[in-house]
Write a protein that holds these residues in place. Structure first.
Motif, PDB file in Angstrom:
ATOM      1  N   ALA A  54       0.828  -1.201   0.000  1.00 15.64           N
ATOM      2  CA  ALA A  54       0.000   0.000   0.000  1.00 15.64           C
ATOM      3  C   ALA A  54       0.861   1.249   0.000  1.00 15.64           C
ATOM      4  CB  ALA A  54      -0.923   0.007   1.216  1.00 15.64           C
ATOM      5  N   ARG A  55       2.106   1.111   0.481  1.00 10.84           N
ATOM      6  CA  ARG A  55       2.998   2.267   0.537  1.00 10.84           C
ATOM      7  C   ARG A  55       3.969   2.291  -0.639  1.00 10.84           C
ATOM      8  NH1 ARG A  55       3.159   0.143   5.731  1.00 10.84           N
ATOM      9  NH2 ARG A  55       5.268  -0.678   5.362  1.00 10.84           N
ATOM     10  N   VAL A  56       3.906   1.278  -1.506  1.00  3.18           N
ATOM     11  CA  VAL A  56       4.833   1.172  -2.624  1.00  3.18           C
ATOM     12  C   VAL A  56       4.160   1.657  -3.893  1.00  3.18           C
ATOM     13  CG1 VAL A  56       6.241  -0.412  -3.996  1.00  3.18           C
ATOM     14  CG2 VAL A  56       5.987  -0.778  -1.540  1.00  3.18           C
ATOM     15  N   HIS A  57       4.901   2.390  -4.709  1.00  2.00           N
ATOM     16  CA  HIS A  57       4.341   2.890  -5.952  1.00  2.00           C
ATOM     17  C   HIS A  57       4.368   1.801  -7.009  1.00  2.00           C
ATOM     18  CE1 HIS A  57       5.614   6.842  -4.065  1.00  2.00           C
ATOM     19  NE2 HIS A  57       4.326   6.966  -4.252  1.00  2.00           N
ATOM     20  N   MET A  58       3.395   0.906  -6.933  1.00  2.00           N
ATOM     21  CA  MET A  58       3.239  -0.180  -7.892  1.00  2.00           C
ATOM     22  C   MET A  58       1.798  -0.187  -8.381  1.00  2.00           C
ATOM     23  SD  MET A  58       5.995  -2.071  -8.399  1.00  2.00           S
ATOM     24  CE  MET A  58       5.311  -3.651  -8.897  1.00  2.00           C
ATOM     25  N   PRO A  59       1.577  -0.548  -9.663  1.00  2.00           N
ATOM     26  CA  PRO A  59       0.200  -0.635 -10.156  1.00  2.00           C
ATOM     27  C   PRO A  59      -0.664  -1.516  -9.261  1.00  2.00           C
ATOM     28  CG  PRO A  59       1.739  -0.817 -11.961  1.00  2.00           C
ATOM     29  CD  PRO A  59       2.561  -0.851 -10.701  1.00  2.00           C
ATOM     30  N   GLY A  60      -1.873  -1.046  -8.971  1.00  2.00           N
ATOM     31  CA  GLY A  60      -2.801  -1.799  -8.144  1.00  2.00           C
ATOM     32  C   GLY A  60      -2.766  -1.432  -6.678  1.00  2.00           C
ATOM     33  N   THR A  61      -1.819  -0.585  -6.266  1.00  2.00           N
ATOM     34  CA  THR A  61      -1.731  -0.190  -4.863  1.00  2.00           C
ATOM     35  C   THR A  61      -2.406   1.157  -4.643  1.00  2.00           C
ATOM     36  OG1 THR A  61       0.375   0.978  -5.151  1.00  2.00           O
ATOM     37  CG2 THR A  61       0.486  -1.388  -4.670  1.00  2.00           C
ATOM     38  N   GLU A  62      -2.647   1.473  -3.371  1.00  2.00           N
ATOM     39  CA  GLU A  62      -3.236   2.771  -3.042  1.00  2.00           C
ATOM     40  C   GLU A  62      -2.300   3.904  -3.456  1.00  2.00           C
ATOM     41  OE1 GLU A  62      -6.192   3.514  -1.996  1.00  2.00           O
ATOM     42  OE2 GLU A  62      -6.807   1.413  -1.916  1.00  2.00           O
ATOM     43  N   ALA A  63      -1.002   3.705  -3.249  1.00  2.00           N
ATOM     44  CA  ALA A  63      -0.039   4.735  -3.629  1.00  2.00           C
ATOM     45  C   ALA A  63      -0.083   4.998  -5.131  1.00  2.00           C
ATOM     46  CB  ALA A  63       1.370   4.318  -3.204  1.00  2.00           C
ATOM     47  N   TRP A  64      -0.260   3.931  -5.919  1.00  2.00           N
ATOM     48  CA  TRP A  64      -0.334   4.084  -7.382  1.00  2.00           C
ATOM     49  C   TRP A  64      -1.565   4.882  -7.777  1.00  2.00           C
ATOM     50  CZ3 TRP A  64       2.722   3.060 -11.526  1.00  2.00           C
ATOM     51  CH2 TRP A  64       2.107   3.040 -12.784  1.00  2.00           C
ATOM     52  N   ARG A  65      -2.702   4.563  -7.158  1.00  2.00           N
ATOM     53  CA  ARG A  65      -3.944   5.260  -7.511  1.00  2.00           C
ATOM     54  C   ARG A  65      -3.880   6.738  -7.158  1.00  2.00           C
ATOM     55  NH1 ARG A  65      -6.110   0.024  -6.530  1.00  2.00           N
ATOM     56  NH2 ARG A  65      -6.038   0.262  -4.259  1.00  2.00           N
ATOM     57  N   ALA A  66      -3.043   7.084  -6.195  1.00  2.00           N
ATOM     58  CA  ALA A  66      -2.913   8.488  -5.791  1.00  2.00           C
ATOM     59  C   ALA A  66      -1.949   9.267  -6.680  1.00  2.00           C
ATOM     60  CB  ALA A  66      -2.450   8.570  -4.335  1.00  2.00           C
ATOM     61  N   MET A  67      -1.198   8.568  -7.528  1.00  2.00           N
ATOM     62  CA  MET A  67      -0.210   9.227  -8.386  1.00  2.00           C
ATOM     63  C   MET A  67      -0.877   9.924  -9.566  1.00  2.00           C
ATOM     64  SD  MET A  67       2.644   6.174  -8.424  1.00  2.00           S
ATOM     65  CE  MET A  67       3.642   6.904  -9.724  1.00  2.00           C
ATOM     66  N   THR A  68      -0.263  10.999 -10.034  1.00  2.00           N
ATOM     67  CA  THR A  68      -0.725  11.682 -11.237  1.00  2.00           C
ATOM     68  C   THR A  68      -0.277  10.882 -12.467  1.00  2.00           C
ATOM     69  OG1 THR A  68       1.305  12.979 -11.444  1.00  2.00           O
ATOM     70  CG2 THR A  68      -0.484  13.912 -10.092  1.00  2.00           C
ATOM     71  N   PRO A  69      -0.935  11.080 -13.628  1.00  2.00           N
ATOM     72  CA  PRO A  69      -0.488  10.405 -14.843  1.00  2.00           C
ATOM     73  C   PRO A  69       0.976  10.680 -15.167  1.00  2.00           C
ATOM     74  CG  PRO A  69      -2.670  11.319 -15.177  1.00  2.00           C
ATOM     75  CD  PRO A  69      -2.199  11.823 -13.839  1.00  2.00           C
ATOM     76  N   ARG A  70       1.469  11.895 -14.865  1.00  2.00           N
ATOM     77  CA  ARG A  70       2.870  12.207 -15.139  1.00  2.00           C
ATOM     78  C   ARG A  70       3.805  11.355 -14.281  1.00  2.00           C
ATOM     79  NH1 ARG A  70       5.807  16.498 -17.515  1.00  2.00           N
ATOM     80  NH2 ARG A  70       3.840  16.914 -18.570  1.00  2.00           N
ATOM     81  N   ARG A  71       3.459  11.148 -13.019  1.00  2.00           N
ATOM     82  CA  ARG A  71       4.302  10.320 -12.155  1.00  2.00           C
ATOM     83  C   ARG A  71       4.228   8.845 -12.556  1.00  2.00           C
ATOM     84  NH1 ARG A  71       3.849  10.879  -5.975  1.00  2.00           N
ATOM     85  NH2 ARG A  71       5.775   9.673  -6.203  1.00  2.00           N
ATOM     86  N   ARG A  72       3.052   8.409 -13.038  1.00  2.00           N
ATOM     87  CA  ARG A  72       2.955   7.039 -13.526  1.00  2.00           C
ATOM     88  C   ARG A  72       3.813   6.855 -14.774  1.00  2.00           C
ATOM     89  NH1 ARG A  72      -3.602   6.055 -13.031  1.00  2.00           N
ATOM     90  NH2 ARG A  72      -3.740   6.285 -10.764  1.00  2.00           N
ATOM     91  N   THR A  73       3.859   7.892 -15.596  1.00  2.00           N
ATOM     92  CA  THR A  73       4.722   7.860 -16.772  1.00  2.00           C
ATOM     93  C   THR A  73       6.170   7.661 -16.356  1.00  2.00           C
ATOM     94  OG1 THR A  73       3.274   9.256 -18.121  1.00  2.00           O
ATOM     95  CG2 THR A  73       5.612   9.235 -18.703  1.00  2.00           C
ATOM     96  N   ASP A  74       6.603   8.391 -15.327  1.00  2.00           N
ATOM     97  CA  ASP A  74       7.976   8.249 -14.828  1.00  2.00           C
ATOM     98  C   ASP A  74       8.236   6.824 -14.340  1.00  2.00           C
ATOM     99  OD1 ASP A  74       8.468  10.906 -15.383  1.00  2.00           O
ATOM    100  OD2 ASP A  74       8.069  11.592 -13.342  1.00  2.00           O
ATOM    101  N   TRP A  75       7.216   6.208 -13.727  1.00  2.00           N
ATOM    102  CA  TRP A  75       7.382   4.828 -13.259  1.00  2.00           C
ATOM    103  C   TRP A  75       7.652   3.890 -14.426  1.00  2.00           C
ATOM    104  CZ3 TRP A  75       5.089   0.118 -14.175  1.00  2.00           C
ATOM    105  CH2 TRP A  75       5.375  -0.906 -13.252  1.00  2.00           C
TER     106      TRP A  75
END
Length: 231
Positions: free
Chosen positions: A43-64
């Motif tokens: 839940a604290r890791v920026h991975m697809p399917g996690t709460e942290a991922w859902r809170a990220m902006t599209p730009r930050r997901r792009t960086d991932w």
């Protein structure tokens, strides 16, 4: 100089490529590098399917995608550098590099809500080939498109995302060989990356750094295209 390939031919190459990328992107998005999902930790890791991922902006997901998955696809694209100058005489390096970039561009498009094939084709046409393809042309389906897409998708449903992705990037690269000299238009690294890439064995390092640089440039171009063309 060879005559430029018409836009219609570029669309014919890109449509099955884009469609074949979709299940592979899903596999990479769903892949769990830890072997199992532990809710409290992830839940604290920026991975697809996690709460942290859902809170990220599209730009930050792009960086991932660029910094995590992009590193892997870049290694795959850089492997032809083992052949040094010999490998540079053949289009395999550009084809696999373009496939790596195209795969990541489709993933980036998805994070910005672009899921339809024609818009993704127009995005890749602009970033990889410098072509501003019309929406009408990008929507045209060829008679053999379903068959070509099925061939490119072969094996992408297996639950071994790393091995599957490596094989798929090469398969997708072979599909792009039909674009011929147009592959040279894709975003590239700096001149000194290419210089190192001419040296046998050590060329892998130059190839990797060049592909990483090219991928970052491609992602920036993609974001600008999305801002201009997709509300």
């Amino acid at each position: 100089m060879a005559e430029a390939i018409p836009d219609a031919a570029i669309v014919g190459v890109l449509r099955p490529f884009v469609r074949a990328c979709a299940p592979l992107i899903d596999r990479l998005r769903e892949a769990d590098p830890f072997g199992a999902r532990v809710a409290d930790r992830l839940a604290r890791v920026h991975m697809p399917g996690t709460e942290a991922w859902r809170a990220m902006t599209p730009r930050r997901r792009t960086d991932w995608w660029v910094n995590r998955v992009g590193r892997f696809t870049t290694i795959v694209a850089a492997i032809p550098g083992l052949g040094g100058a010999l490998a540079q005489r053949f289009p395999v390096t550009d084809a696999v590099g373009a496939a790596s970039q195209g795969l990541l561009l489709c993933a980036i498009a998805g994070e910005h809500g672009i899921t339809d094939t024609p818009t993704r084709v127009r995005l890749l046409g602009s970033v990889l080939f410098g072509r501003e393809i019309s929406a009408e042309l990008a929507s045209g389906q060829r008679h053999d498109e379903d068959e070509r897409t099925a061939e490119l998708r072969e094996g992408t449903e297996h639950r071994a995302p790393v091995r599957t992705a490596a094989r798929a990037v090469y398969r997708l690269g072979r599909a792009l060989l039909a674009a011929g000299a147009e592959l040279e238009r894709r975003p590239r690294g700096r001149w000194y990356h290419r210089a190192v890439g001419l040296i046998p064995v050590v060329g892998v390092l130059g190839g990797y750094l060049g592909e990483r640089s090219g991928l970052k440039r491609a992602s920036r171009k993609a974001l600008r295209w999305i801002e201009r063309n997709h509300a």
